[in-house]
Design an enzyme around this catalytic site. Structure first.
Site, short mmCIF file in Angstrom:
data_model
loop_
_atom_site.label_atom_id
_atom_site.label_comp_id
_atom_site.label_asym_id
_atom_site.label_seq_id
_atom_site.Cartn_x
_atom_site.Cartn_y
_atom_site.Cartn_z
N ARG A 1 0.84 -1.19 0.00
CA ARG A 1 0.00 0.00 0.00
C ARG A 1 0.87 1.24 0.00
NH1 ARG A 1 -4.90 -1.46 4.26
NH2 ARG A 1 -5.64 -3.29 3.13
N SER B 1 -8.29 -1.22 0.79
CA SER B 1 -9.30 -1.58 1.79
C SER B 1 -10.02 -0.36 2.34
CB SER B 1 -8.65 -2.39 2.90
OG SER B 1 -9.62 -2.88 3.81
N HIS B 2 -9.80 -0.06 3.60
CA HIS B 2 -10.52 1.00 4.31
C HIS B 2 -9.80 2.35 4.23
CE1 HIS B 2 -7.57 -0.90 6.82
NE2 HIS B 2 -7.56 0.12 7.64
N ASP C 1 -16.56 -1.41 4.11
CA ASP C 1 -15.38 -0.66 3.67
C ASP C 1 -15.26 -0.70 2.16
OD1 ASP C 1 -14.57 -3.30 3.33
OD2 ASP C 1 -12.53 -2.93 4.03
N ASP D 1 -13.44 -2.34 -0.12
CA ASP D 1 -13.39 -3.58 -0.90
C ASP D 1 -14.33 -4.66 -0.39
OD1 ASP D 1 -11.74 -3.93 1.40
OD2 ASP D 1 -10.73 -5.61 0.44
N ASP E 1 -14.64 -6.31 2.64
CA ASP E 1 -14.34 -7.37 3.59
C ASP E 1 -14.62 -6.99 5.04
OD1 ASP E 1 -12.21 -5.62 3.87
OD2 ASP E 1 -10.64 -7.12 3.55
N ARG E 2 -14.86 -5.71 5.32
CA ARG E 2 -15.13 -5.27 6.69
C ARG E 2 -16.58 -4.82 6.83
NH1 ARG E 2 -9.76 -2.81 9.28
NH2 ARG E 2 -8.24 -3.77 7.90
N THR F 1 -2.57 -11.13 13.86
CA THR F 1 -3.42 -10.38 12.94
C THR F 1 -3.08 -10.76 11.50
OG1 THR F 1 -3.64 -8.53 14.48
CG2 THR F 1 -4.03 -8.06 12.16
N GLU G 1 -11.79 -10.73 13.73
CA GLU G 1 -10.77 -9.86 14.29
C GLU G 1 -11.40 -8.52 14.63
OE1 GLU G 1 -7.78 -9.89 11.28
OE2 GLU G 1 -8.76 -8.36 10.08
N SER H 1 -10.73 -5.57 14.02
CA SER H 1 -10.74 -4.50 13.02
C SER H 1 -11.87 -4.68 12.01
CB SER H 1 -9.38 -4.42 12.32
OG SER H 1 -9.04 -5.66 11.74
N LYS I 1 -12.03 -12.34 5.06
CA LYS I 1 -13.12 -11.77 5.83
C LYS I 1 -14.19 -11.29 4.86
CE LYS I 1 -9.87 -8.73 6.91
NZ LYS I 1 -9.06 -7.66 7.51
#
Length: 564
Positions: free
Chosen positions: A27, A121-122, A292, A294, A296-297, A361, A380, A382, A393
């Site tokens: 990233r 991601s986020h 988020d 993508d 996954d959250r 993690t 998890e 997060s 996730k």
């Protein structure tokens, strides 16, 4: 029209020293990929070179992203380089967009050698935002450390990359495109697939869609609100929740994927999804969720904005797991949580006599347990929860799991949580994020903190705040030995465990694009005082955590960037 085979070139390049993948891939700020010559090409070549040519030749690779700025440019480069590196078939999400859970699903469905996921991601998007590249292997999950280390080592010595610069793919048209290349790796095909359908089919085989449809659009339906935060999940929410399960269209907000997420920070927590929280306060909606970038959250809210911590969320799903038909058929093989996640899940595991794993993690650790048939549900802190249907996730899966529980129990989110705490006690839990800290200052603080807690005199030390006294029972730098392959992961976070089960954990996060993020996790178990304010209950431990680390003094910060 020129029908001659497309030319494959070998282009000289020079390595960059900073292409080490973090917890979720590489990233960086968008400008890094744009301004550094061949920066993207180097990293993509390093991924392909990490795969043995015999395995790569004629293989299938999946590509998709969350639609953030630079996504389309990266997809075009990846296709050109995949063709030149012997890949036989590319499966790409429509318009180059596909959620991370869906990519994991497609990798597994088509038995691909792996997939390249374009997401940060986020993290924020847009020209001034972040961009990321993650490599998932054949099981559909994030690459293990041995693979990411190999990619990094290749990136440090790379001298050339292969590319087919004349190759152009139409990402807007569904279907297969055959391309003729000027090399021995023939044939080469690109298949543009519906970003939603394979994943939706998987969900139909996990959940009772008729029961969910009755809950969401039947005579006594509940009212819900789903915020995709202009990330990729908007496509999935509208197709699955609205069109198929009958949610009114206005239930879904911010569902058009945008390159800059509409200026939003696509991180589903109380800070960045504040508008959703505010919209819940008047009580017109029974349930809400945010996702988020993508997909996954997730964040779960009940009526009046009642917040479900991710740690409690996975524990409640575990305690009600047979509300999901999939688990009625497969049974439950095990539960797992990341080390910083609260111990709420542990109590469900103990009561149900189901094996509980505590991992570092990173979803790759869960994936290894799933591949070995040891794990069914994991989470998890997060805002990530998932099952063994894929190896990532899965935000939408978690929401459908919660809706399945609501359909079965016909109680409010808050009532379900309160009953859970009465049954098991409550783990009060919070996380303080100190973002964009000077890396040297953060590392020096962590090193000094480890020296402090490693001293034998630290154990049994007592800390008093107001009328609360905490005695240290154990302190260490968490180390994990994988029960499947015996691999050892060291330096996974500093833990201080007190005699009452309370914990303070310090970690440097690997998901940022610049600077360092220091995270402090505070976890306190209460059997009796279970309906109190979280921050009030955790204030004594927070005071101790800051005193021990001297974080404010060492970093110059007066407070955290985000509290969750």
């Amino acid at each position: 029209m020129d029908n001659s085979p497309l030319q494959v070139l070998t282009v000289p390049t020079a390595p960059y020293p900073d292409q080490r993948p973090g917890t979720s891939g590489l990233r960086k700020k968008v400008y890094v990929f744009q301004s550094r010559k061949k920066y993207l090409h180097n990293y993509i070549q390093s991924i392909f070179s990490s795969i043995d040519l015999r395995d790569r030749q004629g293989s299938t690779v999946v590509v998709g992203g969350d639609g953030r700025f630079f996504n389309r440019t990266a997809v075009e480069v990846i296709v050109q380089m995949a063709a030149a590196n012997g890949v036989g078939r590319m499966i790409i999400g429509h318009h180059g967009i596909m959620s991370t859970p869906a990519i994991s699903c497609v990798i597994r469905k088509y038995k691909a050698i792996g997939g390249i996921i374009l997401t940060a991601s986020h993290n924020p998007g847009g020209p001034d935002g972040d961009f990321g590249i993650k490599f998932n292997t054949a099981n559909g999950g994030p690459a293990k450390e041995a693979v990411t280390n190999k990619i990094f080592q290749i990136s440090r010595t790379i001298e050339e990359f292969a590319i087919c610069p004349g190759l152009q793919v139409d990402l807007t048209s569904l279907g297969k495109q055959m391309l003729d290349l000027e090399n021995k790796f023939k044939p080469f095909s690109v298949e543009i697939v519906d970003s939603v359908e394979s994943y939706a089919n998987l969900l139909r085989n996990i959940f009772d869609f008729s029961a969910l449809k009755e809950l969401l659009s039947g005579e006594n339906h509940i009212k819900i609100r789903l915020d995709a935060m202009h990330g990729v999940v908007g496509l999935y929410v509208r197709r699955i929740l609205c069109e198929e399960l009958g949610c009114p269209a206005h239930s879904a907000i911010n569902c058009v994927p945008l390159e800059d997420f509409g200026g939003l920070h696509p991180d589903p927590n109380l800070t960045h999804a504040a508008d959703l929280v505010d919209s819940m306060r008047d009580g017109q909606y029974d349930f809400a969720a945010a996702f988020d970038g993508d997909g996954d959250r997730n964040m779960i809210l009940g009526k009046h904005g009642f917040f479900v911590t991710p740690s409690d969320s996975v524990a409640v799903i575990a305690d009600n797991i047979f509300c999901i038909p999939y688990f009625q058929q497969t049974g439950v093989r095990g539960f797992a949580r990341s080390m910083p996640t609260s111990a709420a899940l542990d109590r469900v595991a103990k009561a149900t006599q189901i094996e509980l794993y505590e991992t570092p993690t990173g979803w790759k650790f869960f994936g290894n347990l799933m591949d070995a048939g040891r794990l069914s549900l994991c989470g998890e802190e997060s805002f990530g929860i998932g099952g063994d249907h894929i190896r990532e996730k899965d935000g939408l899966w978690a929401v459908l799991a919660w809706l399945s529980i609501l359909a079965s129990r016909r109680q409010s989110v808050e009532d379900i949580l309160r009953e859970h705490w009465l049954k098991y006690g409550r783990n009060y839990y919070t996380r303080y994020d100190y973002e964009n800290i000077d890396i040297d200052a953060a590392c020096e603080m962590m090193e000094d903190l480890e020296i402090l807690i490693a001293d034998k005199s630290f154990v049994k030390q007592r800390f008093a705040v107001e009328d609360k006294i905490y005695q240290v029972e154990k302190a260490d730098n968490f180390e994990y030995t994988d029960p499947v392959d015996s691999s050892i992961s060291r330096n996974q976070g500093l833990r201080i465990i007190f005699s009452d089960g309370s914990r303070i954990i310090y970690r440097l996060s690997g998901t940022g694009s610049q600077g360092a993020t220091v995270r402090i996790y505070i976890d306190s178990y209460e059997k009796e005082q279970i309906f109190e304010d979280t921050q009030v209950m955790l204030a004594p431990l927070a005071t101790i955590a800051l005193k021990i680390s001297q974080l404010h003094h060492r970093t110059g910060r007066s407070g955290p960037s985000v509290i969750t």
